[in-house]
Scaffold this motif. Structure first.
Motif, PDB file in Angstrom:
ATOM      1  N   ARG A  17      38.326  46.082  -8.918  1.00  0.00           N
ATOM      2  CA  ARG A  17      37.899  47.545  -8.522  1.00  0.00           C
ATOM      3  C   ARG A  17      37.001  47.280  -7.244  1.00  0.00           C
ATOM      4  N   HIS A  18      35.990  46.626  -7.545  1.00  0.00           N
ATOM      5  CA  HIS A  18      35.127  46.303  -6.354  1.00  0.00           C
ATOM      6  C   HIS A  18      35.566  45.633  -5.303  1.00  0.00           C
ATOM      7  N   ALA A  19      36.589  44.577  -5.396  1.00  0.00           N
ATOM      8  CA  ALA A  19      37.572  43.977  -4.422  1.00  0.00           C
ATOM      9  C   ALA A  19      38.316  45.124  -3.594  1.00  0.00           C
ATOM     10  N   ARG A  20      38.892  45.836  -4.314  1.00  0.00           N
ATOM     11  CA  ARG A  20      39.725  46.955  -3.576  1.00  0.00           C
ATOM     12  C   ARG A  20      39.124  47.821  -2.801  1.00  0.00           C
ATOM     13  N   LEU A  21      37.842  48.242  -3.360  1.00  0.00           N
ATOM     14  CA  LEU A  21      36.928  49.150  -2.549  1.00  0.00           C
ATOM     15  C   LEU A  21      36.452  48.270  -1.179  1.00  0.00           C
ATOM     16  N   TYR A  22      36.133  47.234  -1.362  1.00  0.00           N
ATOM     17  CA  TYR A  22      35.587  46.492   0.058  1.00  0.00           C
ATOM     18  C   TYR A  22      36.828  45.989   0.699  1.00  0.00           C
ATOM     19  N   HIS A  23      37.983  45.705   0.340  1.00  0.00           N
ATOM     20  CA  HIS A  23      39.015  45.049   1.313  1.00  0.00           C
ATOM     21  C   HIS A  23      39.852  46.013   1.488  1.00  0.00           C
ATOM     22  N   VAL A  24      40.130  47.015   0.744  1.00  0.00           N
ATOM     23  CA  VAL A  24      41.205  47.949   0.979  1.00  0.00           C
ATOM     24  C   VAL A  24      40.800  49.447   1.270  1.00  0.00           C
ATOM     25  N   HIS A  25      40.155  50.011   0.581  1.00  0.00           N
ATOM     26  CA  HIS A  25      39.834  51.500   0.589  1.00  0.00           C
ATOM     27  C   HIS A  25      38.792  51.886   1.710  1.00  0.00           C
ATOM     28  N   LEU A  26      37.540  51.095   1.685  1.00  0.00           N
ATOM     29  CA  LEU A  26      36.654  51.249   2.775  1.00  0.00           C
ATOM     30  C   LEU A  26      37.147  51.041   4.082  1.00  0.00           C
ATOM     31  N   PRO A  27      37.622  50.021   4.189  1.00  0.00           N
ATOM     32  CA  PRO A  27      38.246  49.724   5.479  1.00  0.00           C
ATOM     33  C   PRO A  27      39.304  50.688   6.248  1.00  0.00           C
ATOM     34  N   LYS A  28      40.041  51.057   5.085  1.00  0.00           N
ATOM     35  CA  LYS A  28      41.180  52.259   5.767  1.00  0.00           C
ATOM     36  C   LYS A  28      40.357  53.437   6.169  1.00  0.00           C
ATOM     37  N   LEU A  29      39.424  53.857   5.317  1.00  0.00           N
ATOM     38  CA  LEU A  29      38.611  54.853   5.743  1.00  0.00           C
ATOM     39  C   LEU A  29      37.739  54.594   7.160  1.00  0.00           C
TER      40      LEU A  29
ATOM     41  N   VAL B 168      28.083  44.387   4.248  1.00  0.00           N
ATOM     42  CA  VAL B 168      26.885  43.432   3.919  1.00  0.00           C
ATOM     43  C   VAL B 168      25.915  44.314   2.895  1.00  0.00           C
ATOM     44  N   GLY B 169      25.431  45.452   3.514  1.00  0.00           N
ATOM     45  CA  GLY B 169      24.666  46.507   2.654  1.00  0.00           C
ATOM     46  C   GLY B 169      25.209  47.122   1.554  1.00  0.00           C
ATOM     47  N   GLY B 170      26.559  47.295   1.472  1.00  0.00           N
ATOM     48  CA  GLY B 170      27.278  47.968   0.700  1.00  0.00           C
ATOM     49  C   GLY B 170      26.947  49.417   0.777  1.00  0.00           C
ATOM     50  N   VAL B 171      26.649  49.795   1.834  1.00  0.00           N
ATOM     51  CA  VAL B 171      26.539  51.394   2.179  1.00  0.00           C
ATOM     52  C   VAL B 171      27.651  52.079   3.078  1.00  0.00           C
ATOM     53  N   ALA B 172      28.131  53.161   2.650  1.00  0.00           N
ATOM     54  CA  ALA B 172      28.909  53.700   3.473  1.00  0.00           C
ATOM     55  C   ALA B 172      28.484  55.324   3.778  1.00  0.00           C
ATOM     56  N   VAL B 173      28.317  55.713   5.096  1.00  0.00           N
ATOM     57  CA  VAL B 173      28.069  57.088   5.423  1.00  0.00           C
ATOM     58  C   VAL B 173      29.018  57.595   6.200  1.00  0.00           C
TER      59      VAL B 173
END
Length: 88
Positions: free
Chosen positions: A38-50, A61-66
């Protein structure tokens, strides 16, 4: 600027909806997940799409989204989804 269809595709995924709703509620998200898949999907799929849709500004790097520059465009859709969820 994204289209309504693109926003709806992004909102079709529950993980992305949770990220966006948390941003709407709290203003930022620190991404961590004990499940490596799930962590990999967040980092490599979901957050980049958003991020590509300008809905989030993502610091891997910081693991933060705003909220990103287009975040306010999606808030009415999040509100509608929340209302529909409350009615179910």
């Amino acid at each position: 600027m994204s289209t309504l269809d693109e926003y709806l595709r992004l909102l079709a995924n529950a993980q992305r909806r949770r990220i966006l709703q948390t941003l709407a509620d709290d203003g930022s998200v620190t991404v961590h997940d004990d499940d490596p898949t799930r962590h990999a999907r967040l980092y490599h799929v979901h957050l980049p799409k958003l991020a590509a849709a300008d809905l989030v500004d993502w610091d891997p790097v910081g693991g933060v989204a705003v909220p990103g520059p287009a975040f306010d465009d999606i808030v009415p859709l999040l509100d509608a989804i929340d209302q529909l969820s409350d009615e179910s």
